[in-house]
Design a protein around this motif. Structure first.
Motif, mmCIF file in Angstrom:
data_model
loop_
_atom_site.group_PDB
_atom_site.id
_atom_site.type_symbol
_atom_site.label_atom_id
_atom_site.label_comp_id
_atom_site.label_asym_id
_atom_site.label_seq_id
_atom_site.Cartn_x
_atom_site.Cartn_y
_atom_site.Cartn_z
ATOM 1 N N ASP A 346 0.826 -1.210 0.000
ATOM 2 C CA ASP A 346 0.000 0.000 0.000
ATOM 3 C C ASP A 346 0.858 1.256 0.000
ATOM 4 O O ASP A 346 0.612 2.203 -0.774
ATOM 5 C CB ASP A 346 -0.917 0.015 1.228
ATOM 6 C CG ASP A 346 -2.135 -0.889 1.066
ATOM 7 O OD1 ASP A 346 -2.263 -1.539 0.006
ATOM 8 O OD2 ASP A 346 -2.962 -0.948 2.000
ATOM 9 N N CYS A 347 1.864 1.305 0.874
ATOM 10 C CA CYS A 347 2.700 2.499 0.991
ATOM 11 C C CYS A 347 3.489 2.753 -0.284
ATOM 12 O O CYS A 347 3.683 3.915 -0.683
ATOM 13 C CB CYS A 347 3.635 2.383 2.190
ATOM 14 S SG CYS A 347 2.835 2.800 3.740
ATOM 15 N N TYR A 348 3.955 1.685 -0.913
ATOM 16 C CA TYR A 348 4.656 1.855 -2.191
ATOM 17 C C TYR A 348 3.749 2.559 -3.192
ATOM 18 O O TYR A 348 4.152 3.521 -3.861
ATOM 19 C CB TYR A 348 5.093 0.496 -2.742
ATOM 20 C CG TYR A 348 5.592 0.565 -4.169
ATOM 21 C CD1 TYR A 348 6.907 0.917 -4.460
ATOM 22 C CD2 TYR A 348 4.731 0.300 -5.231
ATOM 23 C CE1 TYR A 348 7.355 1.009 -5.765
ATOM 24 C CE2 TYR A 348 5.171 0.385 -6.546
ATOM 25 C CZ TYR A 348 6.479 0.738 -6.813
ATOM 26 O OH TYR A 348 6.907 0.830 -8.113
ATOM 27 N N HIS A 349 2.512 2.096 -3.291
ATOM 28 C CA HIS A 349 1.590 2.668 -4.270
ATOM 29 C C HIS A 349 1.129 4.065 -3.864
ATOM 30 O O HIS A 349 0.978 4.939 -4.734
ATOM 31 C CB HIS A 349 0.391 1.743 -4.462
ATOM 32 C CG HIS A 349 0.736 0.456 -5.161
ATOM 33 N ND1 HIS A 349 1.211 0.422 -6.451
ATOM 34 C CD2 HIS A 349 0.689 -0.845 -4.732
ATOM 35 C CE1 HIS A 349 1.436 -0.834 -6.799
ATOM 36 N NE2 HIS A 349 1.129 -1.624 -5.778
ATOM 37 N N ALA A 390 8.481 -5.216 -1.708
ATOM 38 C CA ALA A 390 8.612 -5.875 -0.400
ATOM 39 C C ALA A 390 9.007 -4.909 0.698
ATOM 40 O O ALA A 390 8.722 -5.151 1.881
ATOM 41 C CB ALA A 390 9.634 -7.012 -0.490
ATOM 42 N N ILE A 391 9.660 -3.795 0.330
ATOM 43 C CA ILE A 391 10.081 -2.788 1.324
ATOM 44 C C ILE A 391 9.494 -1.427 0.945
ATOM 45 O O ILE A 391 10.100 -0.386 1.189
ATOM 46 C CB ILE A 391 11.616 -2.717 1.441
ATOM 47 C CG1 ILE A 391 12.254 -2.421 0.076
ATOM 48 C CG2 ILE A 391 12.169 -4.005 2.034
ATOM 49 C CD1 ILE A 391 13.746 -2.141 0.147
ATOM 50 N N GLY A 392 8.299 -1.443 0.363
ATOM 51 C CA GLY A 392 7.704 -0.231 -0.191
ATOM 52 C C GLY A 392 7.442 0.876 0.800
ATOM 53 O O GLY A 392 7.310 2.044 0.420
ATOM 54 N N GLY A 393 7.353 0.552 2.087
ATOM 55 C CA GLY A 393 7.083 1.567 3.100
ATOM 56 C C GLY A 393 8.325 2.145 3.747
ATOM 57 O O GLY A 393 8.210 3.042 4.596
ATOM 58 N N ASN A 394 9.512 1.670 3.359
ATOM 59 C CA ASN A 394 10.723 2.073 4.080
ATOM 60 C C ASN A 394 11.087 3.546 3.902
ATOM 61 O O ASN A 394 11.571 4.186 4.839
ATOM 62 C CB ASN A 394 11.899 1.193 3.665
ATOM 63 C CG ASN A 394 11.906 -0.134 4.421
ATOM 64 O OD1 ASN A 394 10.913 -0.490 5.056
ATOM 65 N ND2 ASN A 394 13.001 -0.860 4.341
ATOM 66 N N LEU A 395 10.880 4.104 2.702
ATOM 67 C CA LEU A 395 11.156 5.532 2.531
ATOM 68 C C LEU A 395 10.236 6.361 3.427
ATOM 69 O O LEU A 395 10.663 7.368 4.010
ATOM 70 C CB LEU A 395 10.978 5.946 1.071
ATOM 71 C CG LEU A 395 12.113 5.621 0.098
ATOM 72 C CD1 LEU A 395 11.753 6.087 -1.305
ATOM 73 C CD2 LEU A 395 13.424 6.260 0.551
ATOM 74 N N PHE A 396 8.997 5.937 3.541
ATOM 75 C CA PHE A 396 8.048 6.611 4.432
ATOM 76 C C PHE A 396 8.506 6.501 5.880
ATOM 77 O O PHE A 396 8.498 7.494 6.633
ATOM 78 C CB PHE A 396 6.665 5.997 4.245
ATOM 79 C CG PHE A 396 5.584 6.588 5.098
ATOM 80 C CD1 PHE A 396 5.335 7.955 5.101
ATOM 81 C CD2 PHE A 396 4.787 5.776 5.897
ATOM 82 C CE1 PHE A 396 4.325 8.507 5.885
ATOM 83 C CE2 PHE A 396 3.779 6.314 6.676
ATOM 84 C CZ PHE A 396 3.552 7.671 6.677
ATOM 85 N N LEU A 397 8.954 5.315 6.290
ATOM 86 C CA LEU A 397 9.463 5.124 7.651
ATOM 87 C C LEU A 397 10.693 5.998 7.896
ATOM 88 O O LEU A 397 10.840 6.581 8.972
ATOM 89 C CB LEU A 397 9.809 3.655 7.893
ATOM 90 C CG LEU A 397 8.654 2.651 7.902
ATOM 91 C CD1 LEU A 397 9.187 1.237 8.117
ATOM 92 C CD2 LEU A 397 7.634 2.995 8.978
ATOM 93 N N ASP A 398 11.576 6.085 6.903
ATOM 94 C CA ASP A 398 12.768 6.929 7.050
ATOM 95 C C ASP A 398 12.373 8.390 7.250
ATOM 96 O O ASP A 398 12.962 9.105 8.066
ATOM 97 C CB ASP A 398 13.655 6.795 5.814
ATOM 98 C CG ASP A 398 14.307 5.425 5.705
ATOM 99 O OD1 ASP A 398 14.405 4.730 6.731
ATOM 100 O OD2 ASP A 398 14.701 5.048 4.585
#
Length: 492
Positions: A346-349, A390-398
């Motif tokens: 979801d976060c990637y999209h 698979a790690i689509g939310g990591n930029l958001f987490l960063d």
């Protein structure tokens, strides 16, 4: 030195921090826009809510604008109030007006971006979050995406869960300082219960951004208020979550990142484990937490899990993190991995879609945010590959490890300072005070958000600036226009 998006910086700390701030701003702004556009495509009602004040403060704010207040200072705490108390109350009132108005401006700015992309932006709304009271809870409503936030509220039914909730209200079992939300569940069938406060964790640095070279916090991601950087490490549960454990210290030495798993995430995990009839909740505990709305990071997780929240805010979600999918019981690991997989997708999209939406507004960004946006849209993490999904939310987490309220990030991205706009004209319905940026929205006004409009020249003043104008007469709520000297009227 690398920023979130991998920009190599060999300059001073201030320049490095500015680049990180700009990148965090555009990442979060794009994600919020992608989320909003998704709700519009699915025709799902939603709103971004601002915190309401307690009834006494609301009454005070309503009367503050009345000239009689000058002669009725005993309103403050029911006692005779001296001039200093009056000045403090007035300043708090002005700050409250400014924050509410700024929040409305941000919602309007997002609406304009969506309009440029031919999306039905009236579906994006602002509202007030539910009134806080002792024991009040945020609801994660199973399958509730097609109903409004207030309709998602579901009072708990299990007596055992209600009893545990009351115990937690008056005798918190863990952290109960600023931003303390405890996860709970309602299980009307098997009567399982849960009391799980927000938990601090340290996650491995793989595929995550990490500040190096002494810039930023000593522990990357640790919540460190400028006035009290060590507060989160306090052993006093009304202030912090205790010192770092030896395991946490070890992970940090290997470039680990501090994250915070909120109570709602634990409650969702427990609800899935205990049965599909369960409802997850988050209860605000202590006296310093009164916002009855889910932060935006939590909101994305709740939608991914199909438990949308009863209210959403765009405040802080500092170093928020999804559920840990290692080091737990096997059934919990399976649940967390399933939830995290959907959330990362979801976060990637959201992010990728939000970047495409922002392309219509890049020319109005200031230089720093425009450069950050250009780096973001070219970033390899936006390529549609199995590894990136698979790690689509990591930029958001960063981005969330750069601590700031989300609405302020959006403001800085979409509403640059006047001197950075390079001649772009303000809308006709904007506040006439230089540098304000507030844009009038008819209807839906709440306490303290009504504007002033000059009856002669038509100039409009937002609620905060209108309040500061000279009164037209001793007992009147109207003001004198700063431009032409004629009387204003209240609008909205």
């Amino acid at each position: 030195m690398k920023t979130i998006l991998g920009d190599n910086i060999h300059l001073d700390h201030r320049t490095y921090q500015e680049r990180c701030n700009h990148e965090a701003d555009v990442i979060v702004t794009a994600t919020v826009l992608g989320f909003s556009a998704t709700r519009i495509h699915l025709e799902q009602p939603f709103s971004f809510d601002i915190e309401t004040k307690d009834p006494e403060t609301t009454l005070l704010f309503e009367r503050m604008d009345n000239p009689q207040f000058d002669h009725d200072l005993t309103m403050l705490e029911g006692k005779p109030a001296d001039q200093e108390k009056w000045k403090k109350a007035k300043q708090e009132y002005i700050e409250h007006l400014e924050e509410m108005q700024s929040f409305l401006v941000v919602v309007e700015a997002m609406t304009q971006v969506l309009n440029k992309n031919h999306l039905h932006s009236p579906l994006i709304k602002d509202a007030q979050s539910p009134q806080w009271d002792i024991g009040e809870r945020i609801t994660g409503r199973a399958g509730g995406a097609m109903v409004t936030g207030p309709a998602r509220v579901k009072p708990p039914a299990d007596p055992g869960g209600i009893t545990r909730g009351k115990q937690e209200m008056y005798q918190p079992g863990g952290y109960y300082g600023r931003g303390a939300y405890t996860g709970m569940i309602d299980d009307p069938v098997y009567h399982n219960t849960l009391v799980q406060p927000t938990k601090r964790i340290v996650v491995p640095h793989e595929n995550r951004w990490h500040k190096e070279g002494g810039f930023g916090q000593r522990e990357h991601g640790l919540i460190s208020p400028p006035k009290n950087p060590e507060m989160n490490l306090s052993p006093d549960p009304s202030k912090g979550m205790g010192p770092l454990s030896s395991d946490e210290e070890s992970r940090l030495r290997h470039k680990g990142v501090v994250g915070y798993v909120h109570g709602m995430s634990w409650a969702i995990r427990e609800s899935i484990k205990c049965g599909p009839w369960c409802t997850p909740y988050e209860m605000a505990v202590g006296k310093d937490t009164t916002k009855m709305a889910s932060c935006f990071p939590c909101t994305t997780y709740m939608y991914a899990a199909n438990y949308p929240p009863s209210s959403i805010h765009l405040g802080r979600g500092e170093s928020w993190h999804p559920l840990p999918d290692t080091g737990e019981a096997p059934d919990y690991i399976k649940i967390a991995k399933a939830l995290n997989t959907r959330w990362h997708l979801d976060c990637y999209h959201y992010l990728k879609y939000g970047v495409s939406l922002l392309q219509t507004s890049v020319n109005t960004m200031d230089v720093g945010h425009k450069a950050a946006f250009n780096r973001l849209q070219k970033h390899p993490r936006l390529q549609n590959t199995p590894q990136n999904l698979a790690i689509g939310g990591n930029l958001f987490l960063d981005a969330l490890t750069v601590h700031e309220a989300d609405w302020k990030r959006i403001w800085r991205t979409l509403l640059p300072k006047p001197e950075d706009k390079h001649g772009v004209a303000s809308p006709a319905n904007a506040c006439c005070e230089k540098g304000c940026g507030a844009v009038y929205r008819a209807g839906g006004t709440t306490v303290g958000t009504r504007w002033h409009e000059c009856t002669f020249c038509g100039k409009r003043y937002c609620a905060a600036h209108g309040y500061l104008l000279r009164r037209s007469s001793h007992m009147s709520r109207t003001r004198i226009c700063r431009e032409c000297g004629q009387v204003t009227r209240l609008i909205g």
